[in-house]
Design a protein around this motif. Sequence first.
Motif, PDB file in Angstrom:
ATOM      1  N   ARG A  35     -26.422  45.432  68.286  1.00 12.01           N
ATOM      2  CA  ARG A  35     -26.434  46.224  67.053  1.00 12.01           C
ATOM      3  C   ARG A  35     -27.725  46.981  66.822  1.00 12.01           C
ATOM      4  O   ARG A  35     -27.755  47.897  66.008  1.00 12.01           O
ATOM      5  CB  ARG A  35     -26.182  45.308  65.832  1.00 12.01           C
ATOM      6  N   GLY A  36     -28.801  46.579  67.486  1.00  6.65           N
ATOM      7  CA  GLY A  36     -30.081  47.231  67.256  1.00  6.65           C
ATOM      8  C   GLY A  36     -30.951  46.432  66.306  1.00  6.65           C
ATOM      9  O   GLY A  36     -30.488  45.515  65.630  1.00  6.65           O
ATOM     10  N   PRO A  37     -32.228  46.769  66.239  1.00  2.00           N
ATOM     11  CA  PRO A  37     -33.166  45.949  65.472  1.00  2.00           C
ATOM     12  C   PRO A  37     -32.906  45.917  63.976  1.00  2.00           C
ATOM     13  O   PRO A  37     -33.036  44.859  63.354  1.00  2.00           O
ATOM     14  CB  PRO A  37     -34.529  46.570  65.797  1.00  2.00           C
ATOM     15  N   ARG A  38     -32.547  47.055  63.391  1.00  3.11           N
ATOM     16  CA  ARG A  38     -32.399  47.070  61.921  1.00  3.11           C
ATOM     17  C   ARG A  38     -31.273  46.157  61.452  1.00  3.11           C
ATOM     18  O   ARG A  38     -31.501  45.308  60.567  1.00  3.11           O
ATOM     19  CB  ARG A  38     -32.196  48.496  61.417  1.00  3.11           C
ATOM     20  N   PRO A  39     -30.038  46.276  61.976  1.00  2.00           N
ATOM     21  CA  PRO A  39     -28.979  45.347  61.538  1.00  2.00           C
ATOM     22  C   PRO A  39     -29.328  43.892  61.852  1.00  2.00           C
ATOM     23  O   PRO A  39     -28.985  42.995  61.082  1.00  2.00           O
ATOM     24  CB  PRO A  39     -27.757  45.804  62.322  1.00  2.00           C
ATOM     25  N   ALA A  40     -30.001  43.663  62.993  1.00  5.22           N
ATOM     26  CA  ALA A  40     -30.360  42.290  63.359  1.00  5.22           C
ATOM     27  C   ALA A  40     -31.350  41.701  62.368  1.00  5.22           C
ATOM     28  O   ALA A  40     -31.258  40.521  62.009  1.00  5.22           O
ATOM     29  CB  ALA A  40     -30.944  42.264  64.768  1.00  5.22           C
ATOM     30  N   VAL A  41     -32.300  42.506  61.918  1.00  4.49           N
ATOM     31  CA  VAL A  41     -33.280  42.033  60.941  1.00  4.49           C
ATOM     32  C   VAL A  41     -32.617  41.793  59.593  1.00  4.49           C
ATOM     33  O   VAL A  41     -32.892  40.794  58.920  1.00  4.49           O
ATOM     34  CB  VAL A  41     -34.451  43.028  60.821  1.00  4.49           C
ATOM     35  N   VAL A  42     -31.726  42.703  59.190  1.00  6.84           N
ATOM     36  CA  VAL A  42     -30.999  42.517  57.928  1.00  6.84           C
ATOM     37  C   VAL A  42     -30.188  41.222  57.973  1.00  6.84           C
ATOM     38  O   VAL A  42     -30.108  40.481  56.984  1.00  6.84           O
ATOM     39  CB  VAL A  42     -30.082  43.724  57.642  1.00  6.84           C
ATOM     40  N   ALA A  43     -29.604  40.925  59.129  1.00  5.44           N
ATOM     41  CA  ALA A  43     -28.786  39.718  59.262  1.00  5.44           C
ATOM     42  C   ALA A  43     -29.590  38.448  59.018  1.00  5.44           C
ATOM     43  O   ALA A  43     -29.032  37.428  58.591  1.00  5.44           O
ATOM     44  CB  ALA A  43     -28.159  39.670  60.657  1.00  5.44           C
ATOM     45  N   ALA A 116     -19.861  45.174  59.341  1.00  8.82           N
ATOM     46  CA  ALA A 116     -20.761  45.569  58.263  1.00  8.82           C
ATOM     47  C   ALA A 116     -21.935  44.615  58.218  1.00  8.82           C
ATOM     48  O   ALA A 116     -21.875  43.487  58.714  1.00  8.82           O
ATOM     49  CB  ALA A 116     -19.996  45.550  56.945  1.00  8.82           C
ATOM     50  N   SER A 117     -23.028  45.078  57.625  1.00  7.39           N
ATOM     51  CA  SER A 117     -24.234  44.265  57.566  1.00  7.39           C
ATOM     52  C   SER A 117     -23.957  42.911  56.938  1.00  7.39           C
ATOM     53  O   SER A 117     -24.484  41.894  57.374  1.00  7.39           O
ATOM     54  CB  SER A 117     -25.317  44.995  56.782  1.00  7.39           C
ATOM     55  N   TRP A 118     -23.095  42.888  55.902  1.00  9.00           N
ATOM     56  CA  TRP A 118     -22.827  41.612  55.250  1.00  9.00           C
ATOM     57  C   TRP A 118     -22.140  40.648  56.208  1.00  9.00           C
ATOM     58  O   TRP A 118     -22.290  39.428  56.078  1.00  9.00           O
ATOM     59  CB  TRP A 118     -21.972  41.824  53.999  1.00  9.00           C
ATOM     60  N   GLY A 119     -21.379  41.182  57.162  1.00 13.65           N
ATOM     61  CA  GLY A 119     -20.730  40.317  58.142  1.00 13.65           C
ATOM     62  C   GLY A 119     -21.745  39.637  59.044  1.00 13.65           C
ATOM     63  O   GLY A 119     -21.617  38.444  59.342  1.00 13.65           O
ATOM     64  N   LEU A 120     -22.766  40.379  59.479  1.00  8.42           N
ATOM     65  CA  LEU A 120     -23.815  39.785  60.299  1.00  8.42           C
ATOM     66  C   LEU A 120     -24.632  38.786  59.489  1.00  8.42           C
ATOM     67  O   LEU A 120     -25.026  37.735  59.995  1.00  8.42           O
ATOM     68  CB  LEU A 120     -24.727  40.884  60.852  1.00  8.42           C
ATOM     69  N   VAL A 121     -24.888  39.124  58.217  1.00  8.11           N
ATOM     70  CA  VAL A 121     -25.600  38.204  57.330  1.00  8.11           C
ATOM     71  C   VAL A 121     -24.806  36.907  57.188  1.00  8.11           C
ATOM     72  O   VAL A 121     -25.362  35.800  57.246  1.00  8.11           O
ATOM     73  CB  VAL A 121     -25.840  38.850  55.950  1.00  8.11           C
ATOM     74  N   ALA A 122     -23.487  37.042  57.019  1.00  8.27           N
ATOM     75  CA  ALA A 122     -22.633  35.863  56.864  1.00  8.27           C
ATOM     76  C   ALA A 122     -22.654  35.005  58.124  1.00  8.27           C
ATOM     77  O   ALA A 122     -22.661  33.766  58.040  1.00  8.27           O
ATOM     78  CB  ALA A 122     -21.201  36.299  56.538  1.00  8.27           C
ATOM     79  N   GLN A 123     -22.649  35.637  59.296  1.00  4.38           N
ATOM     80  CA  GLN A 123     -22.712  34.869  60.543  1.00  4.38           C
ATOM     81  C   GLN A 123     -23.988  34.042  60.612  1.00  4.38           C
ATOM     82  O   GLN A 123     -23.961  32.857  60.966  1.00  4.38           O
ATOM     83  CB  GLN A 123     -22.641  35.810  61.741  1.00  4.38           C
TER      84      GLN A 123
END
Length: 220
Positions: A35-43, A116-123
């Motif tokens: 996903r790249g650094p930004r989504p990974a950091v948000v997660a 979506a970002s919230w999905g990665l956060v939820a994981q």
Amino acid sequence: MLSTAQLAVFAPAALAVAASPGANNLLAFRNGLLRGPRPAVVALVGRFTAFALMLGVVITGLGALLHASQTAFEVLRVTGAMVMVGLGLWVVWSARTARASDEVGVWRGSESPSPASWGLVAQEFVTAAANPKALLLFTAFLPPFVASGPGAAPAAVQLVALGALYMLCEACAALGWVAAGRMVARRRPTRRTLRRLDQASGGALVLFGGGLALADLSRR
């Protein structure tokens, strides 16, 4: 709040624990790769939300209840293991069902639709919250570093400070795993290689969960 002696002993130990391979660090690597650094950091917000809740549980004394109740802990352990295995199987299945056209060519970025970002956060949140080893971290790893005696801060205050310091170490380690995933992505792996990496990540999550289900984590 924390003495120099406490910091000198705790910080290296916390960094070593935080940097070790584990389910959440594996997710950070995978998110950085796919996903790249930004989504990974948000997660990572999900992980630290779970950790903050666990720290609150320990400070309010509920952690001591889980520490004393073998039955409650075993229920938590088995449930967490099932969640982790389920997540790993989902990752493996997602990789296996990729289109046949993805078997060739070079991967050039996050070309497939990403959650979506919230999905990665939820994981990240579910993986951290489902792992009783993370709770043991706060119930068994932090308390030995709490100082007692004249002039020492209240135990709850020290636990908050130690927990915050650990989460800082965890954040540094997680960013390192994200960066490692990004470095692999920059090498432009083939789609077949990417699929195999994804399958390996899912398989590792299954192994983590299976090991958690079979491990004796009792505190006898």
